[in-house]
Scaffold this motif. Structure first.
Motif, short mmCIF file in Angstrom:
data_model
loop_
_atom_site.label_atom_id
_atom_site.label_comp_id
_atom_site.label_asym_id
_atom_site.label_seq_id
_atom_site.Cartn_x
_atom_site.Cartn_y
_atom_site.Cartn_z
N ASP A 138 19.17 8.75 -16.60
CA ASP A 138 18.66 7.45 -16.99
C ASP A 138 18.06 7.64 -18.59
OD1 ASP A 138 17.97 5.08 -17.86
OD2 ASP A 138 16.50 4.72 -15.98
N ARG A 139 18.95 7.20 -19.46
CA ARG A 139 18.71 7.58 -20.85
C ARG A 139 18.31 5.92 -21.58
NH1 ARG A 139 19.72 12.38 -23.29
NH2 ARG A 139 21.08 13.77 -22.07
N ASP A 140 18.04 4.95 -20.48
CA ASP A 140 17.79 3.66 -21.30
C ASP A 140 16.49 3.91 -22.07
OD1 ASP A 140 19.70 2.66 -19.69
OD2 ASP A 140 18.37 1.63 -18.18
N GLY A 141 16.41 3.17 -23.25
CA GLY A 141 15.53 3.09 -24.15
C GLY A 141 15.49 4.43 -25.00
N GLY A 142 16.44 5.02 -24.96
CA GLY A 142 16.44 6.45 -25.60
C GLY A 142 15.68 7.58 -25.11
N PHE A 143 15.37 7.52 -23.81
CA PHE A 143 14.66 8.35 -23.02
C PHE A 143 15.53 9.76 -23.06
CE2 PHE A 143 12.95 10.68 -19.21
CZ PHE A 143 11.70 10.58 -19.51
N ALA A 193 11.99 4.15 3.69
CA ALA A 193 11.56 4.98 2.60
C ALA A 193 12.40 4.28 1.23
CB ALA A 193 11.99 6.25 2.51
N VAL A 194 11.66 3.99 0.08
CA VAL A 194 12.20 3.53 -1.06
C VAL A 194 12.09 4.94 -2.03
CG1 VAL A 194 12.27 2.30 -2.99
CG2 VAL A 194 11.28 1.37 -0.79
N LEU A 195 13.13 5.72 -2.48
CA LEU A 195 13.38 6.64 -3.29
C LEU A 195 13.76 6.20 -4.79
CD1 LEU A 195 14.83 9.28 -0.92
CD2 LEU A 195 12.30 8.86 -1.16
N GLY A 196 13.21 6.72 -5.84
CA GLY A 196 13.72 6.41 -7.07
C GLY A 196 13.70 5.04 -7.16
N SER A 197 14.75 4.40 -7.63
CA SER A 197 14.99 2.85 -7.59
C SER A 197 13.95 1.89 -8.68
CB SER A 197 15.17 2.20 -6.15
OG SER A 197 16.05 2.90 -5.48
N GLY A 198 13.50 2.39 -9.78
CA GLY A 198 12.47 1.80 -10.49
C GLY A 198 12.65 0.22 -10.62
N LYS A 207 10.22 4.80 -18.45
CA LYS A 207 10.05 3.63 -17.43
C LYS A 207 8.68 4.15 -16.61
CE LYS A 207 14.83 2.03 -17.33
NZ LYS A 207 15.95 2.17 -16.58
N LYS A 208 7.83 3.04 -16.23
CA LYS A 208 6.73 3.57 -15.38
C LYS A 208 6.71 2.91 -14.18
CE LYS A 208 3.76 4.58 -19.20
NZ LYS A 208 2.39 4.55 -19.59
N LEU A 209 6.28 3.50 -13.08
CA LEU A 209 6.14 2.95 -11.69
C LEU A 209 5.64 1.58 -11.74
CD1 LEU A 209 6.60 3.22 -8.58
CD2 LEU A 209 4.52 4.35 -8.82
N PHE A 210 4.37 1.62 -12.20
CA PHE A 210 3.63 0.20 -12.58
C PHE A 210 3.65 -0.21 -13.89
CE2 PHE A 210 1.66 3.00 -9.24
CZ PHE A 210 1.67 2.21 -7.94
N ALA A 211 4.26 -1.47 -14.13
CA ALA A 211 4.70 -2.05 -15.37
C ALA A 211 3.00 -2.61 -15.52
CB ALA A 211 5.64 -3.10 -15.09
N ASP A 212 3.17 -2.65 -17.00
CA ASP A 212 1.88 -3.56 -17.46
C ASP A 212 2.00 -4.84 -16.85
OD1 ASP A 212 1.08 -1.06 -18.93
OD2 ASP A 212 1.95 -1.79 -20.85
N VAL A 268 5.30 7.79 -15.47
CA VAL A 268 6.68 7.76 -15.84
C VAL A 268 7.49 8.31 -14.54
CG1 VAL A 268 8.51 8.40 -17.27
CG2 VAL A 268 6.40 7.86 -18.19
N MET A 269 8.48 7.62 -14.25
CA MET A 269 9.44 7.88 -13.03
C MET A 269 10.79 7.91 -13.68
SD MET A 269 9.54 4.42 -10.70
CE MET A 269 11.10 5.00 -9.79
N GLN A 270 11.14 7.84 -14.80
CA GLN A 270 12.46 7.82 -15.33
C GLN A 270 13.01 9.12 -15.28
OE1 GLN A 270 12.86 5.68 -18.99
NE2 GLN A 270 15.03 6.02 -19.00
#
Length: 190
Positions: A25-30, A128-133, A161-166, A15-17
């Protein structure tokens, strides 16, 4: 041609959220936001300072850009990382932003893969890419990432939210550097 380097915080379950703030970032009720803060130490600060001060440019998604633009321009300019972030080009991927108030910011066009390719070609330094899921999942899907520098924190969040999506494209990577040990917090010390 420069390299595109992902520098990011992730939990053991990927998870990187909302790493720094509960309201990031509270998307999805996080509701686990701010999970990195208890783990920030001199090592984390050094890695992030080197990553930012050593980069030649940043590539950011809209949400990360807005968070950074609200704080970094007002930071301590005697700090090499702050000075570097304010001076370097910042490429921003967004379908909604039109005004980029942070100095040296450039809005990328609709063909993100081509735009990122041009940005990489424009410098010999790292971008560099920081954050930015959301942006990261697009970059990964287009095979544009050259290197991952992941700071993996010893906790399992169970969702977010995960860095590598299924369903992503399988990749074999090579570990160049690894530091740290994780143990359960209820385990006795060595």
């Amino acid at each position: 041609m420069g390299q595109l380097v992902v520098v990011n915080f992730v939990s053991l379950d990927g998870v990187m959220q909302s790493v720094l703030s509960a309201d990031e970032d509270r998307d999805g009720g996080f509701d686990e936001g701010g999970w990195v803060l208890p783990y920030v130490d001199d090592v984390v600060e050094q890695v992030m300072s080197e990553a930012t001060a050593g980069a030649g440019a940043l590539l950011l998604g809209r949400r990360t850009y807005e968070i950074f633009a609200a704080t970094w321009p007002y930071g301590d300019m005697d700090d090499p990382a702050v000075a570097a972030m304010n001076a370097m080009p910042k490429y921003v991927a967004s379908r909604t932003l039109t005004d980029l108030p942070w100095a040296n910011s450039v809005l990328l066009g609709a063909d993100l893969a081509a735009e990122v390719g041009r940005a990489k070609a424009a410098t010999e330094a790292e971008t560099a890419v920081l954050g930015s899921g959301d942006l990261l999942r697009t970059l990964i899907g287009h095979d544009l990432v050259d290197e991952y520098r992941l700071l993996v924190f010893p906790l399992i969040l169970g969702g977010g939210k995960k860095l590598f999506a299924d369903g992503g494209i399988p990749r074999r990577l090579t570990v160049r550097i690894s530091r740290g040990i994780a143990r359960r917090s209820d385990s006795p010390p060595d």
